[in-house]
Design a protein around this motif. Structure first.
Motif, mmCIF file in Angstrom:
data_model
loop_
_atom_site.group_PDB
_atom_site.id
_atom_site.type_symbol
_atom_site.label_atom_id
_atom_site.label_comp_id
_atom_site.label_asym_id
_atom_site.label_seq_id
_atom_site.Cartn_x
_atom_site.Cartn_y
_atom_site.Cartn_z
ATOM 1 N N LYS A 119 0.837 -1.201 0.000
ATOM 2 C CA LYS A 119 0.000 0.000 0.000
ATOM 3 C C LYS A 119 0.873 1.253 0.000
ATOM 4 C CE LYS A 119 -4.493 -1.245 1.738
ATOM 5 N NZ LYS A 119 -5.061 -1.752 2.965
ATOM 6 N N ARG A 120 1.981 1.204 0.805
ATOM 7 C CA ARG A 120 2.859 2.368 0.896
ATOM 8 C C ARG A 120 3.476 2.668 -0.472
ATOM 9 N NH1 ARG A 120 5.224 0.865 5.610
ATOM 10 N NH2 ARG A 120 6.981 -0.057 4.552
ATOM 11 N N ILE A 121 3.895 1.583 -1.159
ATOM 12 C CA ILE A 121 4.526 1.773 -2.471
ATOM 13 C C ILE A 121 3.513 2.348 -3.448
ATOM 14 C CG2 ILE A 121 5.517 0.530 -4.427
ATOM 15 C CD1 ILE A 121 6.700 -1.406 -2.326
ATOM 16 N N GLN A 122 2.268 1.817 -3.398
ATOM 17 C CA GLN A 122 1.238 2.326 -4.311
ATOM 18 C C GLN A 122 0.965 3.799 -4.043
ATOM 19 O OE1 GLN A 122 -1.938 -0.363 -3.601
ATOM 20 N NE2 GLN A 122 -1.139 -1.927 -4.993
ATOM 21 N N ARG A 123 0.918 4.153 -2.746
ATOM 22 C CA ARG A 123 0.640 5.551 -2.399
ATOM 23 C C ARG A 123 1.737 6.462 -2.944
ATOM 24 N NH1 ARG A 123 -0.857 4.488 2.769
ATOM 25 N NH2 ARG A 123 1.173 5.076 3.571
ATOM 26 N N LYS A 124 2.999 6.004 -2.788
ATOM 27 C CA LYS A 124 4.127 6.802 -3.267
ATOM 28 C C LYS A 124 4.045 6.983 -4.770
ATOM 29 C CE LYS A 124 8.019 6.569 -0.151
ATOM 30 N NZ LYS A 124 9.179 5.778 0.229
ATOM 31 N N ALA A 125 3.738 5.879 -5.478
ATOM 32 C CA ALA A 125 3.656 5.939 -6.943
ATOM 33 C C ALA A 125 2.548 6.891 -7.360
ATOM 34 C CB ALA A 125 3.390 4.541 -7.494
ATOM 35 N N ALA A 126 1.409 6.845 -6.651
ATOM 36 C CA ALA A 126 0.284 7.711 -6.992
ATOM 37 C C ALA A 126 0.658 9.171 -6.808
ATOM 38 C CB ALA A 126 -0.916 7.351 -6.107
ATOM 39 N N SER A 127 1.358 9.477 -5.692
ATOM 40 C CA SER A 127 1.708 10.875 -5.441
ATOM 41 C C SER A 127 2.727 11.369 -6.476
ATOM 42 C CB SER A 127 2.237 11.048 -4.027
ATOM 43 O OG SER A 127 3.489 10.439 -3.908
ATOM 44 N N ARG A 128 3.622 10.463 -6.916
ATOM 45 C CA ARG A 128 4.590 10.863 -7.925
ATOM 46 C C ARG A 128 3.886 11.162 -9.247
ATOM 47 N NH1 ARG A 128 8.110 6.455 -8.519
ATOM 48 N NH2 ARG A 128 8.686 6.769 -6.352
#
Lengths: 389, 126
Positions: free
Chosen positions: A372-381
């Protein structure tokens, strides 16, 4: 005052064995470790002194004593000299309650393979004394008056006290099952067959204990206190010659103690299928048990040395995270499961099931959270990129 | 207390061992100090400022948390020893003891969650 020889000679023999064995074992473990390192890296390793390089350790020992004794001018001299002493003292003193060979739960007359038999608070004594080693490190780092030393010492101390808690939590289980803190009694309780080894009932606790104990003895992958690339030598940067060796000896003594404890508390000590009855009934039985214990301990030592060449070193935040966010919650959950099983007199195998379930579930939760953390980071990028494009 | 007497003797022996191995090389080995040898070893750079400077507050937080957890752990040990076996908690008292221990462990858990939420375990800025 009369001297009680029946009391003194077993004590003297046990002390001579420990005080003679530990330094020699330390020197030869260095040798074995160098050889192992060499084979892992496709080298030959020390092979010049004596057959197969076996006298290398003796040469090292002589060299240590004849090496120049440097006491730099900027150090706090008395504390600087006191620190390695206290480090070694704590490491050696904690062996006093650990049986290094077969020992009966009730201390009898004659030779016993333990310095202080029948100490009722064995494990508490061990934890108390070994946590005093933090003083050796922090005093050494402070007295050196060197920035690397001080950083190394502070790091080591924080690491040390953090991993103290998981060790304490992981041992509660076997103590509650046996109802004693005495190490000989804890081993005796695992006597009847291989299924009685504490490992089967407390696999999670065994894992926590082993990892935390590895961190306590400052071994790779947890040797953050002396990582060469960042801190030169860590807390012993300013130490050389015999003063450095006392620190190194303390570290190897910790390693030996940890290996013995892992075997004694979780893998049945000197017990093995087919060996029954009191440990010192016959001389042959005594020696066979000693060999069994020695083989088990050597396997653990070899495993620890292999770990050094298998795992890369942790980062400092990962190291502290493993203790506080990993091992401590796991230890508390394990403790909860154990309390419930023991209070309601359920079968002990429930503890095994609960241990494995806790480990698997927490692992799955961890992976999900990381995803989830990785997905959140990718989304914000992505959002950033669309904003600026 | 008779069981602890060997530990006392052993302690004296260990201190003697450490002291002798510290003093012996000072008698045997050569000593020749030079100004450069006496300098602190900081990667060959000239030293500036004192090494003993204030540390990150994180280390102090760790020490406080350690005290909280370690003292609580110390209270768990007597309970673990007397949980089963003769001389321990009587069977009809097991229920109350169980409830008390659950309350005790949950306060520990509460302190733990609070520290986590406060960000004590974060060693890197997010």
């Amino acid at each position: 005052m009369t001297i009680d020889w029946n009391f003194l000679w077993p004590l003297g023999a046990a002390m001579v064995i420990v005080l003679g064995f530990v330094p020699v074992a330390g020197l030869y473990m260095t040798f074995i470790e160098r050889k192992l390192a060499a084979y892992v890296q496709d080298r030959v390793g020390p092979n010049r002194v004596g057959p197969l390089g076996l006298f290398q350790s003796i040469a090292d020992g002589i060299k240590i004593f004849l090496k120049e004794q440097v006491i730099p001018s900027h150090v706090h001299k008395s504390v600087y000299l006191f620190a390695p002493t206290i480090g070694l003292m704590c490491a050696m003193l904690s062996i006093a309650v650990v049986p290094y060979g077969p020992a009966n739960a009730e201390p009898g007359p004659g030779f016993r393979a333990i310095i202080a038999p029948g100490v009722d608070i064995g494990i508490l004594f061990l934890l108390a004394i070994s946590s005093l080693s933090a003083y050796g490190i922090i005093l050494g780092g402070w007295a050196s008056n060197n920035k690397y030393s001080l950083f190394g010492a502070t790091r080591a101390c924080a690491q040390f006290i953090s991993y103290e808690i998981p060790i304490g939590l992981s041992l509660l289980g076997i103590i509650a099952m046996t109802g004693s803190l005495n190490i000989e009694k804890l081993v005796a309780a695992q006597g009847d067959g291989i299924v009685n080894w504490n490992f089967w009932w407390q696999p999670l606790a065994a894992l926590i204990f082993f990892v935390a104990a590895l961190a306590e003895s400052n071994r790779l992958p947890f040797d953050l206190s002396e990582c060469e690339q960042e801190l030169v030598g860590g807390f012993h940067t300013e130490y050389s010659g015999i003063k450095f060796v006392l620190f190194a000896l303390a570290e190897y003594t910790h390693l030996v103690t940890v290996s013995f404890l892992t075997v004694l508390l979780f893998f049945g000590g000197w017990h093995f299928p087919g060996l029954t009855g009191p440990v010192d009934a016959t001389v042959a039985g005594f020696l066979i048990r000693w060999v069994v214990l020695a083989v088990k301990v050597s396997l653990v030592v070899a495993f620890i040395m292999q770990l050094r060449w298998t795992l890369p070193r942790f980062r400092y935040d990962q190291l502290m995270g493993l203790a506080w966010k990993g091992l401590i919650p796991l230890g508390i959950l394990n403790l909860l499961g154990l309390v419930i099983v023991l209070t309601f007199d359920a079968s002990r195998w429930w503890m095994t099931i609960l241990s494995v379930a806790i480990l698997v579930l927490s692992g799955m939760a961890n992976v999900t959270m990381a995803q989830k953390r990785i997905q959140r980071k990718a989304a914000s990028r992505m959002a950033m990129e669309t904003q600026y494009s | 207390m008779a069981e602890y007497f060997p530990i006392l003797i052993y302690l004296v022996a260990v201190i003697g061992f450490a002291a002798v191995s510290l003093i012996m090389p000072h008698l045997v080995a050569p000593r020749k100090s030079t100004p450069v040898k006496d300098m602190p070893y900081e990667s060959g750079m000239d030293v500036h400022e004192d090494a003993r400077q204030p540390l990150d507050v994180k280390f102090y937080l760790m020490a406080i948390l350690f005290l909280v957890f370690d003292v609580e752990l110390l209270f768990l040990y007597p309970w673990a020893v007397s949980l089963k076996g003769e001389g321990g908690v009587p069977v009809d008292h097991r229920g109350p003891v169980f409830v008390v221990m659950m309350v005790f462990i949950s306060t520990l858990g509460l302190a733990y969650v609070y520290a986590w939420k406060k960000g004590v375990f974060e060693w890197r800025p997010k």
